[in-house]
Design an enzyme around this catalytic site. Sequence first.
Site, PDB file in Angstrom:
ATOM      1  N   CYS A 231       2.471   5.666   9.007  1.00 38.24           N
ATOM      2  CA  CYS A 231       1.580   5.870   7.985  1.00 38.24           C
ATOM      3  C   CYS A 231       0.900   7.212   8.138  1.00 38.24           C
ATOM      4  O   CYS A 231       0.105   7.080   9.222  1.00 38.24           O
ATOM      5  CB  CYS A 231       0.837   4.521   7.875  1.00 38.24           C
ATOM      6  SG  CYS A 231      -0.646   4.580   6.576  1.00 38.24           S
TER       7      CYS A 231
ATOM      8  N   GLU B 253       0.588  -0.712  16.283  1.00 35.46           N
ATOM      9  CA  GLU B 253      -0.304   0.237  15.943  1.00 35.46           C
ATOM     10  C   GLU B 253      -1.135   0.665  17.320  1.00 35.46           C
ATOM     11  O   GLU B 253      -1.421   1.827  17.554  1.00 35.46           O
ATOM     12  CB  GLU B 253      -0.889  -0.085  14.766  1.00 35.46           C
ATOM     13  CG  GLU B 253      -1.857   1.287  14.574  1.00 35.46           C
ATOM     14  CD  GLU B 253      -2.609   0.948  13.186  1.00 35.46           C
ATOM     15  OE1 GLU B 253      -3.689   1.268  13.046  1.00 35.46           O
ATOM     16  OE2 GLU B 253      -2.404  -0.008  12.353  1.00 35.46           O
TER      17      GLU B 253
ATOM     18  N   CYS C 200       0.808  -1.126   0.066  1.00 38.65           N
ATOM     19  CA  CYS C 200       0.038  -0.149  -0.062  1.00 38.65           C
ATOM     20  C   CYS C 200       0.882   1.300   0.054  1.00 38.65           C
ATOM     21  O   CYS C 200       2.072   1.317   0.228  1.00 38.65           O
ATOM     22  CB  CYS C 200      -0.970  -0.009   1.267  1.00 38.65           C
ATOM     23  SG  CYS C 200       0.004   0.021   2.569  1.00 38.65           S
TER      24      CYS C 200
ATOM     25  N   ASN D 179      -3.112  -6.941   8.823  1.00 41.54           N
ATOM     26  CA  ASN D 179      -3.803  -6.925   7.703  1.00 41.54           C
ATOM     27  C   ASN D 179      -3.763  -8.360   6.788  1.00 41.54           C
ATOM     28  O   ASN D 179      -4.683  -8.550   6.358  1.00 41.54           O
ATOM     29  CB  ASN D 179      -3.538  -5.657   6.812  1.00 41.54           C
ATOM     30  CG  ASN D 179      -2.284  -5.814   6.052  1.00 41.54           C
ATOM     31  OD1 ASN D 179      -2.329  -6.603   4.959  1.00 41.54           O
ATOM     32  ND2 ASN D 179      -1.070  -5.381   6.514  1.00 41.54           N
TER      33      ASN D 179
ATOM     34  N   SER E  17       1.463  -9.803  10.678  1.00 44.60           N
ATOM     35  CA  SER E  17       1.204  -8.965   9.836  1.00 44.60           C
ATOM     36  C   SER E  17      -0.423  -8.761  10.322  1.00 44.60           C
ATOM     37  O   SER E  17      -1.112  -9.787   9.836  1.00 44.60           O
ATOM     38  CB  SER E  17       1.470  -8.872   8.283  1.00 44.60           C
ATOM     39  OG  SER E  17       0.438  -8.210   7.600  1.00 44.60           O
TER      40      SER E  17
ATOM     41  N   HIS F 260       5.851  -5.418   8.626  1.00 44.70           N
ATOM     42  CA  HIS F 260       5.904  -6.687   9.096  1.00 44.70           C
ATOM     43  C   HIS F 260       6.123  -7.540   7.855  1.00 44.70           C
ATOM     44  O   HIS F 260       4.794  -8.056   7.441  1.00 44.70           O
ATOM     45  CB  HIS F 260       4.597  -7.029  10.022  1.00 44.70           C
ATOM     46  CG  HIS F 260       4.419  -6.492  11.230  1.00 44.70           C
ATOM     47  ND1 HIS F 260       3.533  -6.259  12.071  1.00 44.70           N
ATOM     48  CD2 HIS F 260       5.498  -6.041  12.074  1.00 44.70           C
ATOM     49  CE1 HIS F 260       3.640  -5.681  13.101  1.00 44.70           C
ATOM     50  NE2 HIS F 260       4.858  -5.654  13.240  1.00 44.70           N
TER      51      HIS F 260
ATOM     52  N   THR G  41      -6.112   0.509  12.045  1.00 44.94           N
ATOM     53  CA  THR G  41      -6.443   0.580  10.665  1.00 44.94           C
ATOM     54  C   THR G  41      -6.512  -0.622   9.910  1.00 44.94           C
ATOM     55  O   THR G  41      -6.804  -0.707   8.641  1.00 44.94           O
ATOM     56  CB  THR G  41      -5.322   1.671   9.911  1.00 44.94           C
ATOM     57  OG1 THR G  41      -4.025   0.965   9.971  1.00 44.94           O
ATOM     58  CG2 THR G  41      -5.452   3.007  10.570  1.00 44.94           C
TER      59      THR G  41
END
Length: 317
Positions: free
Chosen positions: A102, A132, A18, A231, A229, A47, A171
């Site tokens: 980010c 995060e 991203c 996501n 990770s 990650h 996020t």
Amino acid sequence: MPDLPPLTLSLAAPRGFCAGVDRAIKIVEMALQKWGAPVYVRHEIVHNRFVVDALKAKGAIFVEELADCPTDRPVVFSAHGVPKSVPAEAAARNMIAVDATCPLVTKVHNEAARHHEAGTQMIYIGHAGHPETIGTMGQLPPGEVLLVETVEDVAKLTVRDPAKLAFITQTTLSVDDTAEIAAALKSRFPLIQAPAHDDICYATTNRQAAVKAMAPKIDALLVIGAPNSSNSRRLVEVGTAAGCPYSMLIQRAADIDWRALEGVRAIGLTAGASAPEILVTEVIDAFRARYDLTLDLVETAVEDIEFKVPRILREPV
């Protein structure tokens, strides 16, 4: 040579890097160009072991705490964000610090700060222990941000004033799971303020949407990403929830369980936001060596977002 069995490999689009990950990696590379090696990085910049090892080879040194960094070398803060105490400590030690957080995580930090200034207590939907989560909760004094991970956690909350509450989210969460928790919060605390815009980042949302779109046509889903990770792990969960009978996280082609895929004729492939495209190519090549492969692109969005690097990297030494 015997005929290879046919297989359709559906490729999710978008997938992989991203804009926030692209920017974070570029920040470390630019810091190495500007100040030379070594450059220290507090926590894995993103990650993914492949990415981290590549940056190590260029002269980046990864540490978990600022105390592990010498004061005469630059330090980069990871894309996940850091508690306020970390840049404050770097300033107290007169260190050159470069923030690779980010911008979408920074937006959540700013949201929390605005609510705090208004005397509002925050509820944070996230995973305990994730960098995060630690970074976002560390933006405000202890007790000002309450963590919930599940709908069940909402029922156990003890808040200061039900009329002065707001919630924010990590996020990289599952869109569907977060919606359930947000609904539970609104049900228990009708006056709670929701984010003006979804805190879940566009890339997380887009990658999950692509998995949902391909789920009806595949028998198995492979997600390229690291075990730590968030996501990437959410993509596996989204695949399972969408009805995919076999959803598996792999770090690279060597991790594929070929026996588990015997007899499968349609497989979906995606990659978490911190997984480079070279690992996707590696997996495709591994399938091509074993099957008569047909590639099928499942595109649900086109991403063209780009984030600027910090000013300190654009200024002369």
